[in-house]
Enzyme design. Structure first.
Site, PDB file in Angstrom:
ATOM      1  N   VAL A  14       0.650  -1.147  -0.127  1.00  0.00           N
ATOM      2  CA  VAL A  14       0.040   0.113  -0.011  1.00  0.00           C
ATOM      3  C   VAL A  14       0.928   1.310  -0.005  1.00  0.00           C
ATOM      4  O   VAL A  14       0.573   2.099  -0.747  1.00  0.00           O
ATOM      5  CB  VAL A  14      -0.949  -0.071   1.189  1.00  0.00           C
ATOM      6  CG1 VAL A  14      -1.708   1.324   1.291  1.00  0.00           C
ATOM      7  CG2 VAL A  14      -1.920  -1.143   1.219  1.00  0.00           C
ATOM      8  N   VAL A 132     -11.281   0.124   6.163  1.00  0.00           N
ATOM      9  CA  VAL A 132     -12.340  -0.630   5.696  1.00  0.00           C
ATOM     10  C   VAL A 132     -12.834  -0.356   4.247  1.00  0.00           C
ATOM     11  O   VAL A 132     -13.038   0.802   4.025  1.00  0.00           O
ATOM     12  CB  VAL A 132     -13.882  -0.353   6.600  1.00  0.00           C
ATOM     13  CG1 VAL A 132     -14.897  -1.364   6.303  1.00  0.00           C
ATOM     14  CG2 VAL A 132     -13.340  -0.426   8.167  1.00  0.00           C
ATOM     15  N   GLY A 134     -11.244  -0.825   1.365  1.00  0.00           N
ATOM     16  CA  GLY A 134     -10.281  -0.306   0.505  1.00  0.00           C
ATOM     17  C   GLY A 134     -10.683   0.895  -0.191  1.00  0.00           C
ATOM     18  O   GLY A 134     -10.771   1.897   0.276  1.00  0.00           O
ATOM     19  N   ILE A 136     -13.416   1.855  -1.424  1.00  0.00           N
ATOM     20  CA  ILE A 136     -14.845   2.445  -1.314  1.00  0.00           C
ATOM     21  C   ILE A 136     -14.879   3.454  -0.134  1.00  0.00           C
ATOM     22  O   ILE A 136     -14.504   3.084   0.859  1.00  0.00           O
ATOM     23  CB  ILE A 136     -15.841   1.238  -0.890  1.00  0.00           C
ATOM     24  CG1 ILE A 136     -15.568   0.081  -1.737  1.00  0.00           C
ATOM     25  CG2 ILE A 136     -17.429   1.645  -0.905  1.00  0.00           C
ATOM     26  CD1 ILE A 136     -16.266  -1.051  -1.265  1.00  0.00           C
ATOM     27  N   GLY A 187      -2.969 -16.044  -5.260  1.00  0.00           N
ATOM     28  CA  GLY A 187      -2.621 -14.816  -4.457  1.00  0.00           C
ATOM     29  C   GLY A 187      -3.814 -14.095  -4.043  1.00  0.00           C
ATOM     30  O   GLY A 187      -3.676 -12.997  -3.252  1.00  0.00           O
ATOM     31  N   GLU A 190      -3.924 -15.821   1.822  1.00  0.00           N
ATOM     32  CA  GLU A 190      -2.767 -15.926   2.329  1.00  0.00           C
ATOM     33  C   GLU A 190      -2.425 -17.403   2.579  1.00  0.00           C
ATOM     34  O   GLU A 190      -3.179 -18.187   2.705  1.00  0.00           O
ATOM     35  CB  GLU A 190      -2.730 -15.187   3.782  1.00  0.00           C
ATOM     36  CG  GLU A 190      -3.004 -13.756   3.767  1.00  0.00           C
ATOM     37  CD  GLU A 190      -2.135 -12.744   3.463  1.00  0.00           C
ATOM     38  OE1 GLU A 190      -0.893 -13.157   3.566  1.00  0.00           O
ATOM     39  OE2 GLU A 190      -2.306 -11.644   3.021  1.00  0.00           O
ATOM     40  N   ASP A 201     -11.101 -10.576  10.228  1.00  0.00           N
ATOM     41  CA  ASP A 201     -10.484  -9.442   9.347  1.00  0.00           C
ATOM     42  C   ASP A 201     -12.067  -8.510   9.170  1.00  0.00           C
ATOM     43  O   ASP A 201     -12.165  -7.611   9.358  1.00  0.00           O
ATOM     44  CB  ASP A 201      -9.983  -9.691   8.155  1.00  0.00           C
ATOM     45  CG  ASP A 201     -10.155  -8.734   7.190  1.00  0.00           C
ATOM     46  OD1 ASP A 201      -9.124  -7.812   7.384  1.00  0.00           O
ATOM     47  OD2 ASP A 201     -10.941  -8.438   6.268  1.00  0.00           O
ATOM     48  N   LYS A 205     -13.480  -4.917  11.032  1.00  0.00           N
ATOM     49  CA  LYS A 205     -14.124  -3.955  10.270  1.00  0.00           C
ATOM     50  C   LYS A 205     -15.492  -3.605  10.591  1.00  0.00           C
ATOM     51  O   LYS A 205     -15.714  -2.360  10.692  1.00  0.00           O
ATOM     52  CB  LYS A 205     -13.955  -4.094   8.713  1.00  0.00           C
ATOM     53  CG  LYS A 205     -12.616  -4.583   7.942  1.00  0.00           C
ATOM     54  CD  LYS A 205     -12.589  -4.906   6.649  1.00  0.00           C
ATOM     55  CE  LYS A 205     -11.370  -5.244   6.175  1.00  0.00           C
ATOM     56  NZ  LYS A 205     -10.987  -5.951   4.904  1.00  0.00           N
ATOM     57  N   GLY A 303      -6.065  -4.333  -2.224  1.00  0.00           N
ATOM     58  CA  GLY A 303      -5.586  -4.342  -3.444  1.00  0.00           C
ATOM     59  C   GLY A 303      -4.537  -2.978  -3.200  1.00  0.00           C
ATOM     60  O   GLY A 303      -5.019  -1.985  -2.856  1.00  0.00           O
TER      61      GLY A 303
END
Lengths: 435, 435
Positions: A14, A132, A134, A136, A187, A190, A201, A205, A303
């Site tokens: 990132v 939270v 990405g 959006i 990918g 994980e 996860d 969030k 991403g």
């Protein structure tokens, strides 16, 4: 043109996306937000490995704390992750009166209260739009766009890995383990996929969204979390036949009496529902507000570029606040115990349910379990008996699927326990919530 | 707690919703945004008719200009609509250094350049979040959330009346006129429905989104607008059979060479696409950004409470800016000729197309029109001949539907014109864009 200095701490995926975006779209960002954003430095322990970004000379350093402390750094962007050095960097930056942008869910979940209190004390911004959803802009929409709405409920598909696996199971009828292995190879998952597929996860969030929507701080360990590990493809198929898809849904819902239902679990979503169309690695959040009714926000939840977009959007906002003379925006930090909601106990949560039972093949068995459900206050909305496999026939059990009317979770569990104890079914039936 | 004074001009449906929201959710809004919003007055020519809101005594006035000019009014909320008194109120408010919030699409389309220049000159906010998408925070998302993104394309379902009619035609196979009459009876369509069903409302909105996304001012009269009036149910059915639904889509797309394609027309959307799931009066906007990829925003595009939610969100934002000491937020006003995009000519727009032809029933006709299409550079992607009705048989024509590969609109029109002139078809074929 006023200039705001930014220091990036953490040059991973990132971080590299943020650096690339800031350098490539500098003139666009300046034109749109009226501030020039100057990249003062990038800190990482590893400053040798190429990240596919042309970094101007002299920007890289291994000393995160020194970068964050520089006079000409107004905004510190923490992208290290974890709760170690990331915590120290953010704390020192806030104490020095700098604005902070982070995407660190885990740190917010564990130390959020302390850090937001610190930001408040020092009158600086602490933004976390990338934590939270990405790319959006869901945090921003909850904070600002829906400011006049009491939030009735938030439903989220918040983990791309799970949604990718569920989408493929649904399309191909494949086994969970086979799709997971494929996702790892590609990918999308994980090597150790637990954080994603076991729902944690997603839980991180939904806690962040709940804090924004309801002004509560919810300890992660107090909410009911169930992931998608080992989901049986037969349930995916039966759901499909009934007009539903299975999604890993995070729910945060006001259920009256100042109670909040917060949970994460695989949930049947009607195919006609917007959330059912959210496929592959995409995320979406549905918010039901008192004035807007349903609004939905959809996009890539992870991403490099999508997450970097959210980080840069935060940088631009805090930069605008700083040049406007207001060091901290008059915006809602996630409220810390500003309201008095309590968590609904899991057994008191009300939902419609999908239940799959292996019923003993003998006269009157279906009648007996239906009666027992009724005795516990659980009404049947739809029921279907499915063709048994040879092995099931041999064992003397047939698969039955029922959809219930809205029922208390505790009542359903009590009924299913009794049905099991009476030997009506082979083993404790499987059940899932329905949207 | 700092206080910001608000004057509401226009006490119609949305005005009443804003007043109700401000009064009812005052403490929520204050808690979330750190500012107390004080309603100073409400102006309307008619202050007698009840609006279903308990207005504290003394707030109502018939003098809009006097209310907007009051010393203790910091934010003027214009909800009259139209380009008459609304224009005067906004102009005077901006000149007096007050912030303005409006939902007036028409005024922005006609006088936007002048009013935004005035806001810039006087260093005040002019917010218009309710002008597109009702309760969906799309303006805010484009302005702030996607600040680092070059926008590749914006696709919108922006008119609830049209989407309601199209949804019912699709579900029921009904005629356009019958559904329109029903929508009028139910209050989903105006007695004079032209603004909605002929696409002009949608066109106003896409012009506003284009100005935000691309920094251009697009004159409404220069874009290609086609509504849904008279849409043939047979096309709805054929589209359905091919896996598509028909939506009135607004498109704004960068097509290279600094050209922008901006258009409004009925478009075939694949059923698997998120936009295909947008039903009834709901709206949605899909934005393709350089960093985020696709993001989508969905919700109620109209209605008292949803629109009022957007207005109050704007009020809260400009109020925060004012108490923070920055009279105008350092935020992008819709850029006025800050970029040099030009409109793509309609004939140069490239799309896949749905074409319905009534082909003369004679040997070799299908071959002839396929050849003619090919001569004009239009490739066929899929084709199907449908069963003719008795009347069609008697007339000697059979219905044929083709889907093309991406083609230049001008090339398709030239091909269809030639096919018509050669007598291969009964009349000029119908064609629609595909997403």
């Amino acid at each position: 043109m006023k200039e705001i200095g930014v220091g990036i701490v953490g040059f991973g995926t990132v971080g590299a996306g943020v650096v690339e975006g800031l350098l490539k779209e500098a003139s666009l960002i300046t034109r749109r937000c009226g501030v020039s954003i100057a990249l003062r430095g990038i800190a990482d322990l590893d400053i040798k490995t190429p990240r596919g970004v042309d970094v101007p000379p002299g920007l890289l350093t291994t000393d995160a704390l020194a970068l964050a402390a520089r006079e000409d750094v107004d905004v510190v962007v923490e992208l290290i992750g974890g709760t170690g050095i990331a915590y120290t960097v953010i704390k020192q930056a806030l104490e020095a009166g700098k604005a902070v942008v982070t995407a660190n869910k885990k740190l917010l979940a564990e130390k959020g209260e302390e850090l937001f209190a610190l930001a408040r004390l020092h009158g600086v911004d602490l933004y976390f739009g990338a934590s939270v959803g990405g790319g959006i802009p869901i945090i921003r929409s909850l904070r600002d766009g829906l400011v006049a709405n009491e939030i009735h409920a938030v439903y989220g598909i918040l983990n791309g890995t799970c949604n990718y696996i569920l989408t493929r199971m649904s399309r191909e009828g494949s086994d969970f383990e086979a799709v997971l292995a494929d996702a790892q190879r590609l990918g999308y998952a994980e090597a150790n996929p637990s954080l994603d597929i076991d729902g944690f996860d997603t839980a991180h969030k939904i806690c962040i969204l709940a804090s924004l929507a309801y002004g509560v701080s919810i300890p992660l360990e107090e909410i009911a979390v169930q992931g998608i590990r080992g989901l049986n493809p037969v349930d995916v198929r039966y759901a499909d036949e009934l007009g539903y898809v299975i999604k890993l849904l995070a729910v945060c819902k006001a259920c009256g009496n100042k109670r909040l239902e917060v949970r994460v679990n695989p949930t049947l979503v009607p195919k006609t529902h917007m959330l059912a169309s959210v496929s592959d690695v995409f995320n979406a959040v549905l918010v039901n507000g008192s004035m807007t009714g349903d609004t939905l926000y959809y996009g890539k939840g992870a991403g490099r570029a999508a997450t970097a977009s959210a980080v840069i959007s935060d940088i631009a906002s805090v930069a605008r606040h700083r040049v406007s003379g207001a060091p901290r925006a008059m915006e809602p930090l996630p409220a810390i115990a500003t309201t008095d909601y309590a968590l609904q106990r899991p057994e008191d949560c009300i939902s419609r349910f999908y239940v799959r039972l292996m019923v003993r093949e003998a006269c009157g068995m279906v009648g007996r379990f239906a009666t027992l459900l009724g005795n516990h206050g659980v009404s049947i909305f739809a029921a279907s008996q499915h063709e048994a496999t040879d092995a099931q026939c041999a064992a003397g059990y047939v698969p039955v699927v029922i959809l219930t009317q809205p029922a208390r979770t505790g009542d359903l569990v009590a009924a299913l326990t009794e049905i099991t104890e009476q030997g009506i079914v082979q083993s404790m039936p499987l059940f899932m919530c329905m949207l």
